[in-house]
Motif scaffolding. Sequence first.
Motif, PDB file in Angstrom:
ATOM      1  N   LEU A 228       8.175 -34.018 -25.415  1.00 13.21           N
ATOM      2  CA  LEU A 228       9.018 -35.205 -25.302  1.00 13.21           C
ATOM      3  C   LEU A 228       8.859 -35.869 -23.942  1.00 13.21           C
ATOM      4  N   GLY A 229       8.015 -35.270 -23.084  1.00 17.79           N
ATOM      5  CA  GLY A 229       7.783 -35.836 -21.765  1.00 17.79           C
ATOM      6  C   GLY A 229       8.873 -35.527 -20.757  1.00 17.79           C
ATOM      7  N   LEU A 230       9.678 -34.491 -21.034  1.00 17.43           N
ATOM      8  CA  LEU A 230      10.766 -34.148 -20.124  1.00 17.43           C
ATOM      9  C   LEU A 230      10.237 -33.375 -18.913  1.00 17.43           C
ATOM     10  N   PRO A 231      10.820 -33.600 -17.737  1.00 13.32           N
ATOM     11  CA  PRO A 231      10.380 -32.873 -16.543  1.00 13.32           C
ATOM     12  C   PRO A 231      10.876 -31.434 -16.560  1.00 13.32           C
ATOM     13  N   GLY A 232      10.215 -30.596 -15.781  1.00 15.79           N
ATOM     14  CA  GLY A 232      10.641 -29.207 -15.620  1.00 15.79           C
ATOM     15  C   GLY A 232      10.545 -28.820 -14.161  1.00 15.79           C
ATOM     16  N   THR A 233      10.995 -27.641 -13.851  1.00 15.98           N
ATOM     17  CA  THR A 233      10.972 -27.204 -12.455  1.00 15.98           C
ATOM     18  C   THR A 233       9.614 -26.663 -12.030  1.00 15.98           C
ATOM     19  N   SER A 234       8.709 -26.460 -13.001  1.00 15.93           N
ATOM     20  CA  SER A 234       7.370 -25.957 -12.687  1.00 15.93           C
ATOM     21  C   SER A 234       6.321 -26.706 -13.496  1.00 15.93           C
ATOM     22  N   ILE A 235       5.079 -26.577 -13.050  1.00 12.76           N
ATOM     23  CA  ILE A 235       3.926 -27.133 -13.761  1.00 12.76           C
ATOM     24  C   ILE A 235       2.921 -26.011 -14.019  1.00 12.76           C
ATOM     25  N   SER A 236       2.337 -26.035 -15.200  1.00 16.77           N
ATOM     26  CA  SER A 236       1.207 -25.168 -15.524  1.00 16.77           C
ATOM     27  C   SER A 236      -0.020 -26.041 -15.744  1.00 16.77           C
ATOM     28  N   ALA A 237      -1.124 -25.640 -15.127  1.00 12.53           N
ATOM     29  CA  ALA A 237      -2.379 -26.380 -15.283  1.00 12.53           C
ATOM     30  C   ALA A 237      -3.524 -25.393 -15.446  1.00 12.53           C
ATOM     31  N   CYS A 238      -4.500 -25.781 -16.228  1.00  8.37           N
ATOM     32  CA  CYS A 238      -5.699 -24.968 -16.395  1.00  8.37           C
ATOM     33  C   CYS A 238      -6.923 -25.835 -16.158  1.00  8.37           C
ATOM     34  N   PHE A 239      -7.802 -25.358 -15.282  1.00  6.95           N
ATOM     35  CA  PHE A 239      -9.048 -26.047 -14.969  1.00  6.95           C
ATOM     36  C   PHE A 239     -10.219 -25.280 -15.577  1.00  6.95           C
ATOM     37  N   SER A 240     -11.127 -26.023 -16.168  1.00  3.72           N
ATOM     38  CA  SER A 240     -12.389 -25.463 -16.641  1.00  3.72           C
ATOM     39  C   SER A 240     -13.472 -25.867 -15.659  1.00  3.72           C
ATOM     40  N   LEU A 241     -14.284 -24.894 -15.236  1.00  2.00           N
ATOM     41  CA  LEU A 241     -15.310 -25.160 -14.238  1.00  2.00           C
ATOM     42  C   LEU A 241     -16.642 -25.393 -14.932  1.00  2.00           C
ATOM     43  N   HIS A 242     -17.335 -26.447 -14.516  1.00  5.39           N
ATOM     44  CA  HIS A 242     -18.666 -26.715 -15.027  1.00  5.39           C
ATOM     45  C   HIS A 242     -19.673 -26.255 -13.975  1.00  5.39           C
ATOM     46  N   LYS A 243     -20.337 -25.159 -14.259  1.00  4.69           N
ATOM     47  CA  LYS A 243     -21.258 -24.605 -13.284  1.00  4.69           C
ATOM     48  C   LYS A 243     -22.690 -24.739 -13.780  1.00  4.69           C
ATOM     49  N   ASN A 244     -23.581 -24.992 -12.826  1.00  3.09           N
ATOM     50  CA  ASN A 244     -24.989 -25.098 -13.186  1.00  3.09           C
ATOM     51  C   ASN A 244     -25.556 -23.712 -13.453  1.00  3.09           C
TER      52      ASN A 244
END
Length: 244
Positions: A228-244
């Motif tokens: 619903l787009g509601l804010p929270g007290t924390s953020i979770s993020a995941c990065f995918s690395l593109h490696k040669n």
Amino acid sequence: MKAEFRDDQYQLSYPDGVENHWWHLARNRLLTQQIRQLSKQQASVLDVGCGRGVTVKYLRNQAIDCIGVEPAEAKPFKDIEQYIFTGKKAEDLSKAERDRYSLLLLLDVVEHIANPDIFLKDLIALFPNVTHVIVTVPACPELWSNYDEFYGHYRRYTLNMIEDLSHQLNWHLMWNFYFFQLPYLPARLIIKLGQKRTVEMQAPIGISKKIHQFISYAVTMGNYSRFLGLPGTSISACFSLHKN
């Protein structure tokens, strides 16, 4: 990165039994789902800046191969001492040890770093086989309080700030969302009223363990309100690395 936690900060943040606190239970449950979502096969996970090993202990109980490294001389929780490197930074690990990991966790670590893009680039250069990085950070600058100041935070993040970080790193952002929506309104009210947050994490004992477990499930269910787009007290993020 700022200096490691002082003894008093460790005592306040990681008392014995703190792994039963609703905050850790809910975050660790979310992490378990995310790690299993990333790979059908069991990943080798390194928790960078693991403290006393709250998450390491939880993930290992979920049959996830997780090891922790902590630069401070923290005392690991009972029964997981052999899975925690204390008094060491990630770069102090042997090459053979660093080579075995495919996933890094930085859980409430990045906010302690003035230049996270530089820190993360230097960190990843040490781990040639890492393909994903999961980060959690405190969210919403409007929730800035004495708690952030006490624990040496540089900032509280927004989703846009995480997106900007992904561009600086040239890493693919797989997900990026607020969680802990239910605690947001109480935290916002504390700020509005000019009150101070407690800086001590109380470990539940006795019947309060059941109460914290119930709260953790309620908070976990509340995380679905992110759609619903509601804010929270924390953020979770995941990065995918593109490696040669």
